[in-house]
Design a protein around this motif. Structure first.
Motif, PDB file in Angstrom:
ATOM      1  N   GLU A  12      41.820  57.521  84.447  1.00  5.94           N
ATOM      2  CA  GLU A  12      41.796  55.118  84.178  1.00  5.94           C
ATOM      3  C   GLU A  12      40.434  54.793  83.974  1.00  5.94           C
ATOM      4  N   GLY A  15      40.767  57.376  80.753  1.00  9.27           N
ATOM      5  CA  GLY A  15      41.315  56.470  79.899  1.00  9.27           C
ATOM      6  C   GLY A  15      40.030  54.887  78.716  1.00  9.27           C
ATOM      7  N   ASN A  16      39.358  54.592  80.091  1.00  7.73           N
ATOM      8  CA  ASN A  16      38.966  53.940  79.091  1.00  7.73           C
ATOM      9  C   ASN A  16      37.511  54.017  78.486  1.00  7.73           C
ATOM     10  N   HIS A  80      44.621  57.370  78.406  1.00 10.06           N
ATOM     11  CA  HIS A  80      45.039  56.209  77.664  1.00 10.06           C
ATOM     12  C   HIS A  80      46.199  55.490  78.486  1.00 10.06           C
ATOM     13  N   SER A  83      44.479  53.401  81.690  1.00  6.55           N
ATOM     14  CA  SER A  83      43.730  52.627  81.878  1.00  6.55           C
ATOM     15  C   SER A  83      44.236  51.459  80.598  1.00  6.55           C
TER      16      SER A  83
END
Length: 85
Positions: A12, A15-16, A80, A83
């Protein structure tokens, strides 16, 4: 809990970072290139904190440069996607 100890949290956070790069106008190639360089940095400087990261490091260590770039691109997409949920 440290960031690296939980696989899902780690994805996550990565991904952020990908999402932030996109918002800054970075294209996919640039993001994937950054992921490749970060992969090298992590593989050379950090001990994996969980079994998933250990597997990623073992695969990274075994891969050639092209394979590492492919792994970085796949991990970028996976992170990605994580996230966005």
């Amino acid at each position: 809990m440290e960031i690296g100890e939980n696989w899902h949290k780690w994805k996550e956070i990565l991904g952020n970072a990908v999402g932030l790069g996109e918002k800054m106008g970075l294209d996919e190639e640039t993001i994937n290139n950054a992921a490749y360089h970060l992969g090298n940095f992590f593989a050379n400087n950090f001990d994996p904190a969980n079994k998933e990261q250990r597997l990623m490091k073992e695969l990274w260590d075994e891969a050639n440069e092209d394979e590492r770039k492919s792994m970085a691109a796949v991990m970028t997409r996976l992170a990605h996607k994580a996230s966005n949920h």
